[in-house]
Design a protein around this motif. Structure first.
Motif, PDB file in Angstrom:
ATOM      1  N   ARG A   1      -9.788  -1.664   5.771  1.00 41.92           N
ATOM      2  CA  ARG A   1     -10.479  -1.361   4.353  1.00 41.92           C
ATOM      3  C   ARG A   1      -9.807  -0.061   3.771  1.00 41.92           C
ATOM      4  NH1 ARG A   1     -16.597   1.057   4.957  1.00 41.92           N
ATOM      5  NH2 ARG A   1     -16.097   1.764   2.756  1.00 41.92           N
ATOM      6  N   LEU A   2     -10.018   0.174   2.495  1.00 38.12           N
ATOM      7  CA  LEU A   2      -9.293   1.342   1.945  1.00 38.12           C
ATOM      8  C   LEU A   2     -10.218   1.529   0.609  1.00 38.12           C
ATOM      9  CD1 LEU A   2      -6.994   3.205   1.250  1.00 38.12           C
ATOM     10  CD2 LEU A   2      -5.890   1.389  -0.122  1.00 38.12           C
ATOM     11  N   ASP A   3     -10.628   3.213   0.791  1.00 37.39           N
ATOM     12  CA  ASP A   3     -11.540   3.495  -0.257  1.00 37.39           C
ATOM     13  C   ASP A   3     -10.908   4.597  -1.085  1.00 37.39           C
ATOM     14  OD1 ASP A   3     -14.311   2.522   0.684  1.00 37.39           O
ATOM     15  OD2 ASP A   3     -13.060   3.136   2.400  1.00 37.39           O
ATOM     16  N   LEU A   4      -9.930   5.190  -0.550  1.00 40.72           N
ATOM     17  CA  LEU A   4      -9.339   6.283  -1.525  1.00 40.72           C
ATOM     18  C   LEU A   4      -7.893   6.306  -1.476  1.00 40.72           C
ATOM     19  CD1 LEU A   4      -9.704   8.897  -3.141  1.00 40.72           C
ATOM     20  CD2 LEU A   4     -10.198  10.064  -1.061  1.00 40.72           C
ATOM     21  N   LEU A   5      -7.135   6.582  -2.377  1.00 43.00           N
ATOM     22  CA  LEU A   5      -5.791   6.967  -2.282  1.00 43.00           C
ATOM     23  C   LEU A   5      -5.563   8.072  -2.907  1.00 43.00           C
ATOM     24  CD1 LEU A   5      -2.551   6.475  -2.055  1.00 43.00           C
ATOM     25  CD2 LEU A   5      -2.669   5.416  -4.061  1.00 43.00           C
ATOM     26  N   ILE A   6      -4.875   9.335  -2.395  1.00 45.14           N
ATOM     27  CA  ILE A   6      -4.647  10.595  -2.691  1.00 45.14           C
ATOM     28  C   ILE A   6      -3.204  10.790  -2.935  1.00 45.14           C
ATOM     29  CG2 ILE A   6      -4.577  13.054  -2.574  1.00 45.14           C
ATOM     30  CD1 ILE A   6      -7.084  12.732  -1.152  1.00 45.14           C
ATOM     31  N   ALA A   7      -2.456  10.354  -3.893  1.00 50.78           N
ATOM     32  CA  ALA A   7      -1.059  10.361  -4.301  1.00 50.78           C
ATOM     33  C   ALA A   7      -0.505  11.812  -4.407  1.00 50.78           C
ATOM     34  CB  ALA A   7      -0.639   9.484  -5.395  1.00 50.78           C
ATOM     35  N   ASN A   8      -0.425  12.346  -3.211  1.00 46.73           N
ATOM     36  CA  ASN A   8       0.181  13.910  -3.283  1.00 46.73           C
ATOM     37  C   ASN A   8       1.484  14.151  -2.951  1.00 46.73           C
ATOM     38  OD1 ASN A   8      -0.666  16.771  -2.725  1.00 46.73           O
ATOM     39  ND2 ASN A   8       0.360  16.153  -0.768  1.00 46.73           N
ATOM     40  N   ALA A   9       2.320  12.943  -2.504  1.00 45.94           N
ATOM     41  CA  ALA A   9       3.557  13.217  -2.220  1.00 45.94           C
ATOM     42  C   ALA A   9       4.396  13.634  -3.147  1.00 45.94           C
ATOM     43  CB  ALA A   9       4.245  11.961  -1.453  1.00 45.94           C
ATOM     44  N   GLY A  10       5.230  14.834  -3.028  1.00 45.50           N
ATOM     45  CA  GLY A  10       6.023  15.100  -4.150  1.00 45.50           C
ATOM     46  C   GLY A  10       7.283  16.196  -3.782  1.00 45.50           C
ATOM     47  N   SER A  11       8.078  16.653  -4.629  1.00 41.79           N
ATOM     48  CA  SER A  11       9.108  17.667  -4.566  1.00 41.79           C
ATOM     49  C   SER A  11       9.553  18.221  -5.685  1.00 41.79           C
ATOM     50  CB  SER A  11      10.284  16.891  -3.446  1.00 41.79           C
ATOM     51  OG  SER A  11      10.943  16.002  -4.435  1.00 41.79           O
TER      52      SER A  11
END
Length: 280
Positions: free
Chosen positions: A85-95
């Motif tokens: 299952r997948l309930d949440l994606l936090i697209a936090n990666a960056g530079s």
């Protein structure tokens, strides 16, 4: 794992091996979530995941470069295979910027001395890395993308999307970060967690298409601005179902979508002005 464990929610956190990402991983894990910590460094990621759960039942590391579509696709498949299952994606990666498009240092270069290809690592991670899983864009683009697509994604996929606008926070991304800001200009970690919790704790999935800005110890909501042209541009905000069906193979189903051409349209009234018409 027992049935209770199988019912625990699952979150993917990109850029989850340090800074804000790992703080969010710790926060969610403490609340009973299973977390997939995503990053490029296998040694650091495995260490952080093991810190949360040495048995890898409720926390696991997934190595992934978010600038790569194939890497992201493999990561999502692995997380699904692990927990189903997948309930949440936090697209936090960056530079931060690795290069510059402007080449200010090369003002004295000869005209035939072309500059090297710009390093677009920042764009690849922030923009492309978010677009690949179809969850957003970046900075101003992500706010608008979220506002426009939130109603449709909720209607079609029961997915809610929101934006946390991050203020300056001390993370490992830049050395000596605190020197560039006054203490009251830095966002407190507790404020960031509070912003995410507004959406994470929305168990009924009522919040979608919203944007909240973090600033030191406060949160500020961003409201959709009104069009300068008022009612003249209201039509621009509405989905036209005949077009939508042609493009996507089905109607949008949005409550305010136009089911057919409005009466008195430009063609009916003869007021049609098209680019190129009448030009030699």
């Amino acid at each position: 794992m027992g049935s209770v464990q199988n019912e625990a929610k699952v979150a993917i956190i990109t850029g989850g091996t340090s800074g804000i990402g790992f703080a969010l991983a710790q926060h969610l894990h403490a609340k009973g979530w299973r977390v997939a910590i995503v990053g490029r460094r296998a040694d650091l990621g495995a260490q952080k995941a093991s810190y949360l759960d040495p048995l890898a039942e409720t926390a696991a590391f997934e190595q992934c470069d978010v600038a790569s579509y194939s890497a992201q696709a493999a990561m999502f498949k692995n997380v699904w295979a692990r927990w189903g299952r997948l309930d949440l994606l936090i697209a936090n990666a960056g530079s931060v910027d690795s290069g510059s498009w402007d080449n200010f240092r090369r003002r004295g270069a000869a005209v035939d001395d072309l500059p090297p290809e710009p390093d677009t690592t920042c764009t690849d991670a922030h923009l492309k890395g978010l677009i690949f899983p179809e969850y957003g864009a970046v900075e101003a683009g992500v706010i608008h993308w979220v506002r426009v697509n939130a109603p449709l994604l909720k209607r079609k996929e029961k997915i809610t999307i929101n934006t946390v606008m991050m203020g300056p926070a001390i993370t490992p991304v830049m050395p000596g970060f605190a020197k560039a800001f006054l203490p009251e200009q830095l966002v407190l970690p507790a404020t960031i967690i509070k912003a995410y919790d507004l959406f994470i704790d929305d168990d009924d999935n009522k919040r979608t298409g919203e944007t909240v800005e973090t600033a030191h110890d406060q949160l500020f909501w961003y409201e959709m601005p009104e069009h300068k042209a008022g009612k003249l541009n209201v039509r621009n905000m509405l989905v036209y179902e005949p077009w939508f069906a042609v493009m996507y193979g089905e109607k949008s189903g949005l409550e305010d979508a136009l089911q057919e051409a409005p009466e008195g349209n430009a063609q009916d009234t003869g007021r049609v002005e098209e680019f190129g018409v009448g030009m030699m």
